[in-house]
Design a protein around this motif. Structure first.
Motif, PDB file in Angstrom:
ATOM      1  N   HIS A   1       1.214  73.097 -11.209  1.00  0.00           N
ATOM      2  CA  HIS A   1       1.806  72.055 -12.052  1.00  0.00           C
ATOM      3  C   HIS A   1       3.078  72.557 -12.730  1.00  0.00           C
ATOM      4  CE1 HIS A   1       2.377  69.088 -15.205  1.00  0.00           C
ATOM      5  NE2 HIS A   1       2.277  70.069 -16.098  1.00  0.00           N
TER       6      HIS A   1
ATOM      7  N   TYR B   1       8.731  65.992  -8.474  1.00  0.00           N
ATOM      8  CA  TYR B   1       7.483  66.591  -8.946  1.00  0.00           C
ATOM      9  C   TYR B   1       6.316  66.133  -8.068  1.00  0.00           C
ATOM     10  CZ  TYR B   1       3.291  67.181 -11.746  1.00  0.00           C
ATOM     11  OH  TYR B   1       2.019  67.497 -12.161  1.00  0.00           O
ATOM     12  N   LEU B   2       6.249  64.823  -7.800  1.00  0.00           N
ATOM     13  CA  LEU B   2       5.156  64.290  -6.983  1.00  0.00           C
ATOM     14  C   LEU B   2       5.199  64.800  -5.547  1.00  0.00           C
ATOM     15  CD1 LEU B   2       5.013  60.587  -8.214  1.00  0.00           C
ATOM     16  CD2 LEU B   2       3.462  62.470  -8.807  1.00  0.00           C
TER      17      LEU B   2
END
Length: 162
Positions: A30, A145-146
């Protein structure tokens, strides 16, 4: 040593090894995905020279790896230069500014005719470019990010993901 060998050696030494070292620093997928997205978005801001300060400030604010964010923003510099004119054109379109020609001959002619007006037009085009980047930064960063997160979850070493 051949040109190919020198190029491969350079890429390993300057890009692959530093990125691999960052992966070994215990960052979660993350955090690394956020770092990649933020470094990429900051790296293409159409204002030359502010990526280091902006990347450092944002990484410190969100408690990300500052070195990784700045490294990624540096890797984006060729794309930054390529995207300056499209960002400026988009900003000029969005804000309804006077069209600016970007060829060297046309800019030179503008400066010969009225250099203060030419500076004013270029300044407004630059501000419009930064504004158009700002409008796109968050959505593009979120999409990056995804896209990156599943790849990092899949390919990062398991001990780093703890």
């Amino acid at each position: 040593m051949s040109l190919f060998g020198i190029t491969v050696s350079f890429l390993k030494r300057r890009i692959i090894q530093p990125v691999a070292n960052l992966l070994k620093q215990g960052m979660t997928p993350h955090k690394l995905a956020v770092t990649v997205a933020m470094g990429t978005v900051v790296g293409v801001v159409p204002a030359i020279g502010i990526t280091t300060v902006m990347g450092t400030a944002l990484a410190a604010r969100f408690r990300l790896n500052i070195a990784a964010t700045v490294l990624i923003s540096y890797l984006m510099q060729p794309l930054q230069i390529i995207l300056i004119i499209p960002f400026a054109r988009l900003g000029i379109f969005i804000f309804g500014l006077q069209e600016l020609r970007f060829s060297l001959n046309e800019i030179t002619a503008m400066f010969k005719e009225d250099w203060l007006n030419a500076l004013n037009l270029i300044w407004k085009a630059n501000l419009a470019a930064v504004a158009s980047w700002a409008l796109l930064a968050v959505p593009v960063g979120f999409v990056l990010y995804l896209l990156v997160l599943p790849l990092l979850i899949r390919f990062m070493p398991k001990q780093v993901q703890a």
